[in-house]
Every structure is written in structure tokens, then in C-alpha cells.
Design a protein around this motif. Structure first.
Motif, PDB file in Angstrom:
ATOM      1  N   ALA A  10      18.462  26.864  -3.905  1.00  0.00           N
ATOM      2  CA  ALA A  10      19.451  26.048  -3.211  1.00  0.00           C
ATOM      3  C   ALA A  10      19.631  24.724  -3.937  1.00  0.00           C
ATOM      4  O   ALA A  10      18.755  24.281  -4.677  1.00  0.00           O
ATOM      5  CB  ALA A  10      19.000  25.802  -1.774  1.00  0.00           C
ATOM      6  N   PHE A  11      20.802  24.120  -3.750  1.00  0.00           N
ATOM      7  CA  PHE A  11      21.017  22.763  -4.247  1.00  0.00           C
ATOM      8  C   PHE A  11      21.577  21.924  -3.110  1.00  0.00           C
ATOM      9  O   PHE A  11      22.133  22.457  -2.140  1.00  0.00           O
ATOM     10  CB  PHE A  11      21.976  22.752  -5.455  1.00  0.00           C
ATOM     11  N   LEU A  12      21.412  20.619  -3.230  1.00  0.00           N
ATOM     12  CA  LEU A  12      21.909  19.690  -2.209  1.00  0.00           C
ATOM     13  C   LEU A  12      23.126  18.939  -2.736  1.00  0.00           C
ATOM     14  O   LEU A  12      23.207  18.628  -3.929  1.00  0.00           O
ATOM     15  CB  LEU A  12      20.819  18.690  -1.846  1.00  0.00           C
ATOM     16  N   LEU A  31      19.329  19.211 -12.864  1.00  0.00           N
ATOM     17  CA  LEU A  31      19.173  19.073 -11.414  1.00  0.00           C
ATOM     18  C   LEU A  31      20.522  19.127 -10.687  1.00  0.00           C
ATOM     19  O   LEU A  31      20.572  19.135  -9.461  1.00  0.00           O
ATOM     20  CB  LEU A  31      18.447  17.761 -11.096  1.00  0.00           C
ATOM     21  N   HIS A  55      16.120  32.157   4.268  1.00  0.00           N
ATOM     22  CA  HIS A  55      15.487  31.443   3.140  1.00  0.00           C
ATOM     23  C   HIS A  55      15.498  29.938   3.381  1.00  0.00           C
ATOM     24  O   HIS A  55      14.465  29.268   3.279  1.00  0.00           O
ATOM     25  CB  HIS A  55      16.199  31.763   1.829  1.00  0.00           C
ATOM     26  N   VAL A 111      12.464  26.594   3.931  1.00  0.00           N
ATOM     27  CA  VAL A 111      12.168  25.575   2.910  1.00  0.00           C
ATOM     28  C   VAL A 111      12.721  24.186   3.214  1.00  0.00           C
ATOM     29  O   VAL A 111      12.256  23.200   2.626  1.00  0.00           O
ATOM     30  CB  VAL A 111      12.648  26.017   1.502  1.00  0.00           C
ATOM     31  N   LEU A 112      13.721  24.066   4.078  1.00  0.00           N
ATOM     32  CA  LEU A 112      14.349  22.764   4.327  1.00  0.00           C
ATOM     33  C   LEU A 112      14.443  22.496   5.815  1.00  0.00           C
ATOM     34  O   LEU A 112      14.615  23.423   6.600  1.00  0.00           O
ATOM     35  CB  LEU A 112      15.792  22.739   3.787  1.00  0.00           C
ATOM     36  N   PRO A 113      14.389  21.213   6.203  1.00  0.00           N
ATOM     37  CA  PRO A 113      14.703  20.888   7.602  1.00  0.00           C
ATOM     38  C   PRO A 113      16.218  20.889   7.782  1.00  0.00           C
ATOM     39  O   PRO A 113      16.933  20.213   7.045  1.00  0.00           O
ATOM     40  CB  PRO A 113      14.126  19.479   7.771  1.00  0.00           C
ATOM     41  N   TRP A 163      14.604  21.815  -7.904  1.00  0.00           N
ATOM     42  CA  TRP A 163      13.611  21.039  -7.150  1.00  0.00           C
ATOM     43  C   TRP A 163      13.851  21.023  -5.633  1.00  0.00           C
ATOM     44  O   TRP A 163      13.127  20.354  -4.896  1.00  0.00           O
ATOM     45  CB  TRP A 163      13.537  19.576  -7.637  1.00  0.00           C
ATOM     46  N   THR A 164      14.871  21.738  -5.167  1.00  0.00           N
ATOM     47  CA  THR A 164      15.238  21.632  -3.757  1.00  0.00           C
ATOM     48  C   THR A 164      14.092  22.025  -2.839  1.00  0.00           C
ATOM     49  O   THR A 164      13.770  21.306  -1.887  1.00  0.00           O
ATOM     50  CB  THR A 164      16.477  22.509  -3.474  1.00  0.00           C
ATOM     51  N   SER A 165      13.454  23.153  -3.137  1.00  0.00           N
ATOM     52  CA  SER A 165      12.388  23.611  -2.243  1.00  0.00           C
ATOM     53  C   SER A 165      11.080  22.863  -2.504  1.00  0.00           C
ATOM     54  O   SER A 165      10.174  22.882  -1.678  1.00  0.00           O
ATOM     55  CB  SER A 165      12.169  25.120  -2.379  1.00  0.00           C
ATOM     56  N   GLY A 190      12.148  19.056  -0.834  1.00  0.00           N
ATOM     57  CA  GLY A 190      12.939  18.950   0.390  1.00  0.00           C
ATOM     58  C   GLY A 190      12.309  19.519   1.639  1.00  0.00           C
ATOM     59  O   GLY A 190      12.999  19.750   2.626  1.00  0.00           O
TER      60      GLY A 190
END
Lengths: 276, 276
Positions: free
Chosen positions: A88-90, A158, A214, A218-220, B159-161, B164
């Protein structure tokens, strides 16, 4: 049902849209008041009508949600990506713009692509759900243009500067709460009025339930957050003065400004750009 | 001056702290009302006192800001990184936790490092500023622990997981508005009470002004956003039941939960985790 955020007479509001009216409703992403409201937000999401209707012609549609988190799936465009682990990317939340809002191409940025995608708007965190239950955390569906500065991705592994420029996340035009087949929905893109080769979300490496399971691990994530599922169809470059029309659960139009982005000042925080 | 966000009697507020009282002030990051307030937020940031003081012993400190964007500098830990172009990474805003809030280490995540860093809290976008003027966009300074799942970075080049996860961005304990030498300030980290080798921000590859000018050119940023400047000193792994104390403009303590993170449910959106 279509739920939009609208601007009218100098204020913003949420509204259920029909063919020619906007029926104002309470903010569907506001935290439930103590003692009331479904904690997971997904069940019983019937909007609370405020008893005020406006002619659609008198309102302007805004980005239909103001997410705290915008997350996209990398390498999810076709079956070949299935061999990679999900990644994933943000994108910065401040990159979100609404329907008809223009995007500025920064000077010297090189190729900048439009990518039409089905976007998930969450009602609740998908954490702890299984593929069988995770779609209950979906509030609805909208269209995203995951604008990407292609030439910058190589030098920035990134992706932050390639995906995170001001205006690089058009969303809209509304949230569709009912989508019969999220994993088999057509995604189309036209540039300057010329259609590119469309595709179905069935072509994505991973479908919505797998993506959400997924991400939940891994993320909130929480109410109003937006997940970009990936671009299954053809994408292509924006040009100054041109236009992108992304069509999934509606058509999201993004004009491209003629001039390159001016160097912003501190008093115009929503606009950055210029040479790095 | 120290400005904190506090919890007291079931509500939250902002306050100026002195040795034993919290003097409540208006939200310093709220948009200025029409016709009033400095547009760039940086000049004249004297907080608006609300005329109510609480004993410090009766309040709990929260993360001192609720950013829309949390951005960190990659590869900024020493002079050798100077040869690389500046690169930034994003952390989800929902990863922010406050002083004394525990972090949970997800099952099977491998090594998870604490990284003590000087964090910039913005009053306005740095876009359009030069190194000579960009520090005017700084509201103040706080301490960040840029928690990083080291073993995941290799398999997740975005680096997301790794960066984050829920709870991976402790901030606090307050915002210090006056910092004499941001580019020569000691950064220290202790793990389980044992100090690691400290260092000064003078050891970072790029200083604060250069970082902000870079970010202002590539990302939309605004009031309340947080920039992590990089860890110049030694960092090290967290262990269940342990504790990290990051000290820059104050000491930010983060206990590490004894148990690994439970698999969250949809009704606890702030907690995710468990095996992927």
C-alpha cells in the motif's frame, strides 16, 4: 443512494442527491453521540434527513468525503501483480480535491498520469474482519483519479513526491452506497474527451475484500477513510489545458490548469509546486 | 512557552503549561474566523486565554496536536545521506498517540525500533518560502518517536506497513514554541531506562529550513501538520513490557504493552494488528 458534500450559499453540507434536488442530511461520518449510533457505522447507515431540499442546479459538488487517511494499492493492476505481496501507499489527505476542481502541473515535473480507480469510502476500520464480513465496513463507493507524476517515481522509491502533490487526488462526484458487484465494475478514463481502453475491477490483482483485510491488518483506518483499489484500465498523461474524465460509479471530471503551478506563498496553503 | 492538549473531566482542551497549572487556551490550529486572525498563522501566535486554570495534577496530556499530515524525512540520519536527493515518507495521521499511551507490537512483526526525533509542528504551509523565511511557518517543536518495524522495510519498499502501524507515532509531551537552535538540539533515547548514545540535530544530513523548503515544494501542508526531521542518535528495539523515553524539547514516554496486539474488531477502529 448517492450522498454528496455540497457547497451552497457560502456553507458546506452533506446531501442525498436525486435527479434534480439535494436533500440535506447530517454528516454521515461524524462520531456517533454517546449512547447512540451504531458503533461500527456500517449497519443502519440510513442518513439523517434535515428537512431541507435545494435545487441541484444551485449547489456545487465538493469532494464527497474529507478523509483522514487516503491509502492506495500499489502493483494491483493485473493478475501478474498477484505474485507480489500486497503493498500500500499513502497520499496526503490534503491532496483531495472535488469534482471540476482543477489540478496544476508543477513546472518541470515531467509526465503526470491520470489513473481512474474505484475508491472505497469506509464506515469503520476493516481490522479484525474476514473476507466474508469485511464489506460491512464499507460506507460506499466513489471515483478516484490517482494522479501520479510518473517520471518522479524512479528517483523517489517511496513515491511521496510522485503521488502527494497538491490536487493529485480528485474524488467524487458523490458516494454511491449501493454497488452490486464491486469486483466486476467497469472503470473508464477519457483524456481531453478521447476514451482510453476501459477495464473491469475484475482485472485487478486483488479484489476489494482482500485489499481491505490486508489494510485492516497493517494500518489504523476509520470512518471516512478512502482506499484506492488500483487502475485496471489504460491510463495516460495529463496535458495543460486538458481534462480527465474518470467514470466508475459516476463521472469525475478534473480540468488541468493551463498555466503551470505558481510558486505558492504561505498564505495559500492548498497550493504548492514549482521546481524542486 | 509550552502548549499541550489535555484531557480533563471527560473533555479535551488546549492549555499553556507552567510548573503546576494548565491555563486553558483556544485551539491554536483552528481556522481563523472570517476577518480575523493572521492568515499564515505564524506571526502573532500568542494563544487566546480562556480564563480557566486547572492544577496540572488533574489533567492528562494528550498528543499535543491532531495533524492531518505526518511526514518524515528518509535517509536523513547523517552527513553521508547528503549525497541522496531528499526523500520524504508519510505516516497515517491515525498512528499518532500521546505521552504515556502504550504501543502494541503486532504478533510476528519482528524487530520494531524506537527512533527519537525533533518534530516540527507547522503553523502554515512552507510552500513558497526560502530558507531565510521558512522558519516563520513553524508553530513550535515537539518530540516524536518514529516507531519503525525494521524487518518489514525490506519487503515493503514503500514503508507503509513498516511505519504506519497503529500507535507507531507517539508525539509530545507538549509543543515548545521557543527553541533557540533547532539545528543544534540534543536528541536522546532511553530504552527500558538505559540511555542510548545521544546526538545533536546538527548531525542530520539536512537541517530544518532545508527540509521545510523541500517539503513545501512537493506536498500540500498546513496548520497542525507534523514533520519528523530524522533520528541523529542511536536507536534500538522495543520489547514487550518495556519502555521508550525520547527526549528533545521534553521527554516523551511510550510504554510497550506486554501482550502482542489483539486482533481488533470493527468496533475498535483505533487498534489493528495481529498476523498479516
Amino acid at each position: 443512494m448517492r450522498i454528496a458534500r455540497i457547497a451552497h450559499a457560502g456553507t458546506t453540507a452533506h446531501a442525498v442527491l436525486d435527479a434534480d434536488t439535494a436533500d440535506l442530511v447530517a454528516d454521515p461520518f461524524a462520531a456517533p453521540s454517546a449512547g447512540g449510533g451504531a458503533a461500527d457505522g456500517a449497519a443502519g447507515r440510513e442518513p439523517v434527513r434535515l428537512g431541507r431540499r435545494l435545487p441541484l442546479a444551485e449547489v456545487r459538488l465538493l469532494a464527497p468525503v474529507e478523509p483522514r487517511t487516503v491509502v492506495g494499492m500499489a502493483h494491483n493492476t493485473g493478475p501478474a501483480d498477484r505474485v507480489r505481496p500486497p503493498q500500500a501507499f499513502l497520499k496526503p489527505a490534503r491532496t483531495v480535491i472535488g469534482p471540476a476542481d482543477p489540478v496544476h502541473l508543477p513546472d518541470g515535473i515531467g509526465r503526470v498520469d491520470a489513473e481512474a480507480e474505484l475508491a472505497v469510502v469506509l464506515a469503520a476500520s476493516p481490522a479484525g474482519h474476514t473476507p466474508d464480513t469485511v464489506l460491512r465496513t464499507v460506507f460506499g463507493w466513489t471515483v478516484a483519479n490517482d494522479i501520479t507524476a510518473r517520471d518522479l517515481q524512479g528517483a523517489d522509491p517511496l513515491w511521496t513526491s510522485a503521488k502527494g502533490r497538491p490536487g493529485f487526488t480528485p474524488l467524487g462526484p458523490w458516494i454511491e452506497t449501493d454497488l452490486a458487484a464491486p469486483d466486476d465494475t467497469e472503470v473508464a478514463l477519457a483524456l481531453d474527451g478521447v476514451p482510453l481502453r476501459p477495464a473491469s475491477t475484475s482485472g485487478l490483482a486483488r479484489g476489494v475484500a482482500e485489499i481491505l483485510c490486508h489494510l485492516g491488518g497493517v494500518l489504523p483506518l476509520g470512518p471516512g477513510d478512502v482506499v484506492l483499489t488500483g487502475a485496471p484500465g489504460e491510463y495516460g498523461p495529463l496535458r495543460p489545458g486538458g481534462r480527465a474524465d474518470a467514470t466508475v460509479t459516476g463521472t469525475l471530471t478534473t480540468p488541468v490548469a493551463t498555466a503551470t503551478a505558481p510558486v505558492a506563498t504561505a498564505t495559500t496553503p492548498a497550493r504548492a509546486g514549482g521546481p524542486r
